[in-house]
Design a protein around this motif. Structure first.
Motif, mmCIF file in Angstrom:
data_model
loop_
_atom_site.group_PDB
_atom_site.id
_atom_site.type_symbol
_atom_site.label_atom_id
_atom_site.label_comp_id
_atom_site.label_asym_id
_atom_site.label_seq_id
_atom_site.Cartn_x
_atom_site.Cartn_y
_atom_site.Cartn_z
ATOM 1 N N SER A 433 0.826 -1.195 0.000
ATOM 2 C CA SER A 433 0.000 0.000 0.000
ATOM 3 C C SER A 433 0.871 1.260 0.000
ATOM 4 O O SER A 433 0.627 2.207 -0.748
ATOM 5 N N ALA A 436 2.406 1.747 -3.388
ATOM 6 C CA ALA A 436 1.474 1.468 -4.485
ATOM 7 C C ALA A 436 1.855 2.245 -5.744
ATOM 8 O O ALA A 436 1.713 1.742 -6.863
ATOM 9 N N ASP A 437 2.384 3.472 -5.579
ATOM 10 C CA ASP A 437 2.769 4.266 -6.751
ATOM 11 C C ASP A 437 3.889 3.589 -7.533
ATOM 12 O O ASP A 437 3.899 3.578 -8.769
ATOM 13 N N LEU A 438 4.851 2.990 -6.812
ATOM 14 C CA LEU A 438 5.958 2.308 -7.483
ATOM 15 C C LEU A 438 5.491 0.992 -8.117
ATOM 16 O O LEU A 438 5.874 0.658 -9.240
ATOM 17 N N ALA A 440 2.556 0.264 -9.158
ATOM 18 C CA ALA A 440 1.647 0.503 -10.284
ATOM 19 C C ALA A 440 2.419 0.689 -11.592
ATOM 20 O O ALA A 440 1.877 0.521 -12.680
ATOM 21 N N LYS A 441 3.709 1.031 -11.493
ATOM 22 C CA LYS A 441 4.532 1.176 -12.700
ATOM 23 C C LYS A 441 5.018 -0.189 -13.197
ATOM 24 O O LYS A 441 5.491 -0.317 -14.327
ATOM 25 N N ARG A 484 -5.453 5.265 -1.126
ATOM 26 C CA ARG A 484 -4.129 5.442 -1.716
ATOM 27 C C ARG A 484 -3.870 4.412 -2.822
ATOM 28 O O ARG A 484 -3.369 4.739 -3.897
ATOM 29 N N ALA A 488 -3.301 5.317 -6.732
ATOM 30 C CA ALA A 488 -2.022 5.035 -7.393
ATOM 31 C C ALA A 488 -2.251 4.262 -8.695
ATOM 32 O O ALA A 488 -1.588 4.503 -9.706
ATOM 33 N N GLN A 491 -3.573 6.607 -11.353
ATOM 34 C CA GLN A 491 -2.492 7.473 -11.805
ATOM 35 C C GLN A 491 -1.730 6.836 -12.968
ATOM 36 O O GLN A 491 -1.342 7.500 -13.915
ATOM 37 N N GLU A 492 -1.524 5.513 -12.879
ATOM 38 C CA GLU A 492 -0.768 4.802 -13.918
ATOM 39 C C GLU A 492 -1.688 4.136 -14.939
ATOM 40 O O GLU A 492 -1.223 3.339 -15.771
#
Lengths: 567, 87
Positions: A433, A436-438, A440-441, A484, A488, A491-492
Motif C-alpha cells: 500500500s 502502491a505508486d511504485l 503501479a509502474k 491510496r 495510485a 495514476q498509472e
C-alpha cells in the motif's frame, strides 16, 4: 433452539410432517414354492421399475435432469444381473423374497460404506432407498405420500431419499429438516434446486417432533425452533417475506450491465476455489473470475501436482469462461497450512513468514511448473496471472522475468500461449500500500485483498476474540490505505479491483465507487446483490457520503454514517 | 485370455452414470469381463460391483476378458473407458 447445518437459504414457518424411513416389518417364513417366490420378487422389481421411471419424469419437471438421473440410477442398480442373481439364489435356498432383498441390500450397503469414499457412500443411501421401497411393494405397505402434504408443511426426516422427494410440491413445503447429511447430501441439493429453506444434520430432531407441531427454521444460519411463540413465528414470517422479496428483486439485475446510476461501467467478477465453481459464477451472472485460488490443487494431494494436472485445471476453467477473463492467483501457502510433502517448518509467526510469493521465488522449481501450466492454459481463453503477498518491487520484477523466461522456452518448444498475458498483483500488505505508486509502474493490474490488508494494517489476528473488534475494513486506517492504492493505480492507468469480502459489502459500495474502484470480485452468490448495490449510486452521491466518511476519526462513526446513508 | 491396462478419465471416477453405461454396453458379450484394480477383481457387467470398486480419476486398471468373443469385448471396454463414458 436446535442447531444444524444451514444447507438451503431462507426462512420457513409451518407444521411438521415426520417422514419415517423405517423398514416395513415382514415375517421370515420359508416359502413352499421357491420358483413362485422368485416370480413374486421379479414382479416386485417390475412394479418398482415402472413407479421409479414415473417418479423420475415428475422429478425432471420439478427439480431438473440431475435429480431425475438419481432415480433412473435406482432402476439401473436394481436391474444389475449380479444383485438380482444373489437375491434369487437366496430365494432358491429357501428364503422369502423380503428377507432375500433385505439381506443382499444390507451387504451392498455395508460394502459401499466400507469404501469411506463420499460418492460411493452416497450410493449406499440409494440402496437403502431401493430396499425400503422394494420391501413396501412386497409387503403391500403404504408409503406416507410426500406429494400430498398440505400447504405450510415442514418436512422432518432422517434423510430425504431420492424417491421420497420425487413428487414434492414446492409450494406446499415451508421447510426441510433432516437428522443426517450435509450441504452436499441429496436432500440439500434438492432443497436448493427447489428453493426450499433447509436445515440438515440436526441431531435427534425426529424424536423431538410430532406431526402437526409448529416449527420455525432458518436455512441460512442452520437453526430450528420447535413450537415458537407468536412473536418468534411472526419474526420468522417477516424474515421469510423479506428474503423472498430480496431474492425476487435481485433477479431483475440478471443479464444487466454493471453500471453506476450515472452510467460509469464497472467490472463484476466472481471468486472461485476450483474449476467447477466457474459454473456457479456463470449461473449467477458473473462477468469473469477475479480470483481463482489455486491452493486446492496442492492441498488435496499427497504430492506436488504435475504441470499436466495444473494445466488441465486452468484450461478447464478458461474454457468454461470462454472469452471472459480468468485471474489465476499463484500459490498462496505458508507455514500455517499443513502440506506435508512441501516439508515446511512450523513457524512462530506464519503470517509474517515464509509464505506465498516469498516461498515461490525461493522454490523456483515449484513456481515455474505452475507458471508454465498457467501460460499454456492462456492459449484456451483469457487468462491473467496474479501474484499474492507482494511487499516490494523486486518480487514483481522477478516474477515477470521468470514469466519471460518461460515464454522463451515455450516459443522454442512451439507451444502456444497468450503473448499479451497480464501479470498483476494482490495488494494486501501495508508495504504494498505504501509503495502502491511504485508497484503501479510494474504491475499490469492491482487486486486489493481486503482480508489480509485489514489484518496486516491493523496488526490484528481476527481469530483472536480479544482483539477481533479491531478487524474492520471500516477503520479509518484501512480506508485511507484503500484510497491510496486505488489512486495510485488510476495514476498509472492500470485496472484496479478488489477480491476480498469487502467488495461485496453493500455498506462500503459508495466508498469504493467514490475512490474509483473498477473491478469487484465477490463470491458467486453475491454477484447479483453487488450489481444491485453498484447500480444504486451515482459518482456524485457516493462522493458526498465518502467525503463525510473520510472525515470520521473512528470506525464506529464511519459505520454510523454509512448505515444512515444505506440504499 | 486377453488384457489391457487403461487409466480412468472421468473426473469423479466410475460413479453411477459411467458405471451404468459401462455395465450396460458390456452385458451383450459372452466373455467374462473383469476389471483388476487395487488387487480386486471387479465384474465389469455389474454396476454394483463397479461402484463398490471406487475407481477414481487417474486410477490405472487392467481389463481382463475371457471367452469366445474376448478380443471384441476387450476392444469395446477399452474404447468405452478411454472415451470417458459419455462424460
Amino acid at each position: 433452539m436446535y442447531y444444524g447445518i444451514g444447507g438451503s437459504a431462507g426462512y420457513g414457518v409451518g407444521r411438521a410432517v415426520v417422514i419415517s424411513d423405517e423398514l416395513p416389518v415382514y415375517e421370515k417364513i420359508k416359502p413352499s414354492d421357491a420358483a413362485a417366490e422368485a416370480e413374486r420378487f421379479q414382479s416386485a422389481v417390475d412394479v418398482f421399475t415402472e413407479k421409479t421411471m414415473q417418479m423420475a419424469d415428475s422429478m425432471r419437471l420439478s427439480a431438473g435432469q440431475k435429480n431425475a438421473e438419481i432415480l433412473e440410477g435406482h432402476v439401473v442398480m436394481i436391474s444389475d444381473p449380479f444383485i438380482q442373481d444373489e437375491i434369487k439364489e437366496k430365494i432358491m435356498q429357501g428364503m422369502c423374497a423380503e428377507q432375500a432383498v433385505d439381506e443382499v441390500c444390507a451387504q451392498f450397503i455395508e460394502m459401499f460404506n466400507m469404501t469411506e469414499d463420499e460418492l460411493t457412500m452416497q450410493r449406499a443411501t440409494d440402496i437403502r432407498d431401493i430396499r425400503t421401497r422394494l420391501l413396501r411393494i412386497l409387503t403391500g405397505t403404504q408409503e406416507k405420500d410426500i406429494r400430498e402434504v398440505p400447504a405450510g408443511t415442514v418436512i422432518v426426516a432422517k434423510d430425504l431419499t431420492p424417491s421420497m422427494t420425487a413428487g414434492i410440491v414446492k409450494e406446499n413445503v415451508a421447510g426441510i429438516i433432516t437428522e443426517t447429511g450435509g450441504v452436499t447430501s441429496h436432500s440439500a441439493i434438492l432443497a436448493r434446486a427447489l428453493e426450499i429453506p433447509g436445515v440438515f444434520s440436526v441431531e435427534g430432531i425426529i424424536s423431538k417432533v410430532k406431526d402437526g407441531m409448529e416449527i420455525a427454521l432458518d436455512g441460512s444460519e442452520g437453526t430450528v425452533i420447535l413450537e415458537p411463540d407468536e412473536a418468534q413465528a411472526q419474526e420468522y414470517r417477516k424474515k421469510r417475506d423479506e428474503f423472498l422479496e430480496a431474492r425476487a428483486g435481485l433477479e431483475k439485475y440478471r443479464g444487466k450491465e454493471t453500471r453506476t446510476a450515472d452510467g460509469i461501467s464497472k467490472v463484476l467478477y466472481g471468486n472461485i476455489g476450483k474449476p467447477d465453481d466457474a459454473a456457479k459464477v456463470i449461473e449467477n451472472d458473473g462477468e469473469g473470475i477475479g480470483l481463482f485460488r489455486t491452493e486446492f490443487l496442492f492441498m488435496n494431494s499427497k504430492e506436488l501436482p504435475t504441470e499436466e494436472e495444473q494445466f488441465e485445471a486452468y484450461k478447464k476453467t478458461a474454457e468454461l469462461m470462454k472469452d471472459r477473463e480468468v485471474i489465476i492467483r499463484t500459490l498462496d501457502i505458508g507455514g500455517d497450512k499443513d502440506i506435508p510433502y512441501l516439508g515446511l517448518e512450523k513457524e512462530d509467526n506464519p503470517f509474517l513468514g515464509y509464505r506465498a510469493i516469498r516461498f515461490c521465488l525461493n522454490r523456483e522449481d515449484i513456481y515455474k511448473t505452475q507458471l508454465r501450466a498457467i501460460l499454456r492454459a492462456s492459449a484456451f481463453g483469457k487468462v491473467s496471472i496474479m501474484v499474492p503477498l507482494v511487499t516490494c518491487v523486486k518480487e514483481v520484477r522477478d516474477v515477470k522475468a521468470l514469466v519471460e523466461k518461460i515464454k522463451a522456452e515455450l516459443d522454442i518448444e512451439g507451444v502456444s500461449y497468450d503473448k499479451n498475458i497480464k501479470v498483476g498483483i494482490m495488494v494486501e500488505t501495508p508495504a504494498a500500500s505504501e509503495i502502491a505508486d511504485l508497484l503501479a509502474k510494474e504491475a499490469d493490474f492491482f487486486s486489493i485483498g481486503t482480508n489480509d490488508l485489514t489484518q496486516y494494517t491493523m496488526a490484528v489476528d481476527r481469530g483472536n476474540s480479544k482483539v477481533a473488534y479491531l478487524y474492520s475494513v471500516f477503520n479509518p486506517a484501512v480506508l485511507r490505505s484503500l484510497k491510496r492504492i486505488i489512486g495510485a493505480a488510476k495514476q498509472e492507468n492500470i485496472m484496479v479491483g478488489m477480491c476480498g469480502e469487502a467488495a461485496a459489502d453493500q455498506l462500503l459500495t459508495p466508498v469504493l465507487i467514490s475512490f474509483g474502484l473498477e473491478e469487484f470480485s465477490v463470491s458467486a452468490g453475491s454477484v447479483l446483490a453487488t450489481r444491485a448495490a453498484i447500480c444504486k449510486w451515482s459518482k456524485a452521491d457516493a462522493d458526498a457520503v465518502t467525503q463525510k466518511v473520510m472525515e470520521c476519526a473512528t470506525q464506529e462513526e464511519v459505520i454510523e454514517i454509512l448505515k444512515a446513508n444505506k440504499r | 485370455m486377453v488384457s489391457k491396462s487403461v487409466v480412468i478419465k472421468n473426473e469423479q471416477g466410475l460413479h453411477m452414470r459411467p458405471a451404468g453405461l459401462l455395465a450396460k454396453e458390456l452385458k451383450s458379450f459372452d466373455s467374462d469381463i473383469n476389471l483388476i484394480f487395487n488387487g480386486k477383481k471387479i465384474n465389469a457387467k455389474s454396476v454394483m460391483n463397479i461402484i463398490a470398486g471406487c475407481m477414481k480419476c487417474g486410477s490405472e486398471i487392467v481389463i481382463e476378458c475371457e471367452g469366445d468373443d474376448e478380443q471384441a469385448a476387450l476392444d469395446k471396454a477399452v474404447e468405452l473407458i478411454e472415451s470417458g463414458l459419455g462424460e
